[in-house]
Design an enzyme around this catalytic site. Structure first.
Site, short mmCIF file in Angstrom:
data_model
loop_
_atom_site.label_atom_id
_atom_site.label_comp_id
_atom_site.label_asym_id
_atom_site.label_seq_id
_atom_site.Cartn_x
_atom_site.Cartn_y
_atom_site.Cartn_z
N ALA A 1 53.58 -4.49 12.59
CA ALA A 1 52.29 -3.80 12.50
C ALA A 1 51.20 -4.85 12.45
CB ALA A 1 52.23 -2.92 11.25
N ASN B 1 48.53 -4.19 11.12
CA ASN B 1 47.93 -3.92 9.82
C ASN B 1 48.79 -2.89 9.10
OD1 ASN B 1 46.15 -2.91 7.69
ND2 ASN B 1 44.53 -4.02 8.74
N LYS C 1 41.49 -16.85 8.01
CA LYS C 1 42.19 -16.16 9.09
C LYS C 1 42.08 -16.99 10.36
CE LYS C 1 42.93 -11.66 11.21
NZ LYS C 1 44.37 -11.79 10.94
N GLY D 1 53.89 -8.88 9.58
CA GLY D 1 52.48 -8.55 9.71
C GLY D 1 51.66 -9.71 10.26
N THR E 1 49.85 -11.86 12.99
CA THR E 1 49.24 -11.52 14.28
C THR E 1 49.03 -12.80 15.08
OG1 THR E 1 47.01 -11.62 13.32
CG2 THR E 1 48.11 -9.48 13.35
N GLY F 1 44.41 -8.96 14.79
CA GLY F 1 45.39 -8.06 15.39
C GLY F 1 44.97 -6.61 15.24
N THR F 2 44.34 -6.29 14.12
CA THR F 2 43.84 -4.93 13.91
C THR F 2 42.78 -4.57 14.94
OG1 THR F 2 44.29 -5.11 11.54
CG2 THR F 2 42.73 -3.40 12.23
N HIS G 1 36.48 -10.96 8.67
CA HIS G 1 37.59 -11.39 7.82
C HIS G 1 37.23 -12.68 7.08
CE1 HIS G 1 40.12 -8.63 10.20
NE2 HIS G 1 40.91 -8.66 9.15
N HIS G 2 38.08 -13.05 6.14
CA HIS G 2 37.91 -14.27 5.37
C HIS G 2 38.04 -15.51 6.28
CE1 HIS G 2 42.30 -14.66 5.63
NE2 HIS G 2 42.34 -13.38 5.29
#
Length: 238
Positions: free
Chosen positions: A100, A102, A139, A75, A77, A145-146, A135-136
């Protein structure tokens, strides 16, 4: 199922908890303190490795897994410039890799809704589309990536759009993405269509990491015993 964890931060620990709750065994945990564990018998005994690390280390981790004959579920990215090499390894050497951007089941439903809405909006050029993701602060990659997956879903279905951009100055062919890093936000993604008359938006907000971690364990269960390059569309049959 015997699972190796690569990356033992907050996500790795949550994955461990859920995997144990579902009756699996953790046979190896690899983090920055013990990279030599890739060569251990315990690691090679794993049915699958679940990898959540950093964009800078992910590809090398995949190669070490392949060398050990261990299938990978990842997962991480921000490494997709190497994705063709991974696909070639799967196609020509029989490796197994599940990726993925996400793993949340809700996010993957969101991906499907995004593609469907984009196909509808292709007929209505008066609507412009933009995106925002939050995001936090830990990251490392931006956009997420999502967000890139969402943007690709739009680009693949709206003819008037040809690229995504983080730049403030955009052209009519761009899908503008605003990436925000603040606090400890697990992840918020929003796609907005706007015209002079109105706006339409779809939004996904994660409440915790548990949804991502559960999806990763479900992906590991799905991947076990399979070959090739796999993803959430394969697992969910969208």
């Amino acid at each position: 199922m015997k699972i190796a964890l690569i990356g033992y931060g907050k996500m790795g620990k949550t994955i461990e908890q859920i995997a144990l709750e579902r009756g699996h065994r953790i046979v190896a945990v690899i983090d920055i303190q013990n990279p030599e564990a890739f060569g251990s018998d315990a690691f090679r005994s794993a049915d699958v490795a679940i990898e959540f690390t950093t964009p800078a280390t992910a590809f090398a981790n995949y190669m070490k897994c392949f060398e050990a004959g261990v299938p990978v579920v990842s997962g991480t990215t921000g490494w997709l410039d190497h994705i063709d090499e991974i696909k070639e390894k799967c196609e020509k050497e029989g490796k197994t890799f599940f990726y993925a951007s996400n793993f949340s089941i809700g996010v993957n439903i969101f991906f499907a809704l995004n593609r469907y809405l984009a196909r509808m909006m292709n007929r209505f050029p008066e609507y412009n589309v933009r995106m925002e993701e939050v995001h936090h602060i830990h990251k490392l990659d931006a956009p997420s990536g999502t967000a890139i997956t969402l943007a690709e879903g739009i680009l693949g279905n709206i003819d008037r759009k040809s690229r995504w951009t983080l730049e403030k100055e955009e052209t009519p062919a761009d899908v503008a993405i605003r990436a925000v890093r603040e606090g400890e936000v697990p992840g918020i993604h929003e796609v907005v269509y706007e015209s002079e008359a109105d706006s339409i938006s779809i939004r996904h907000s994660a409440a915790s990491r548990k949804g991502f971690a559960l999806g990763a364990v479900l992906a590991a269960e799905f991947t076990c015993g399979k070959k090739g390059f796999l993803g959430m569309d394969d697992m969910l049959d969208f």
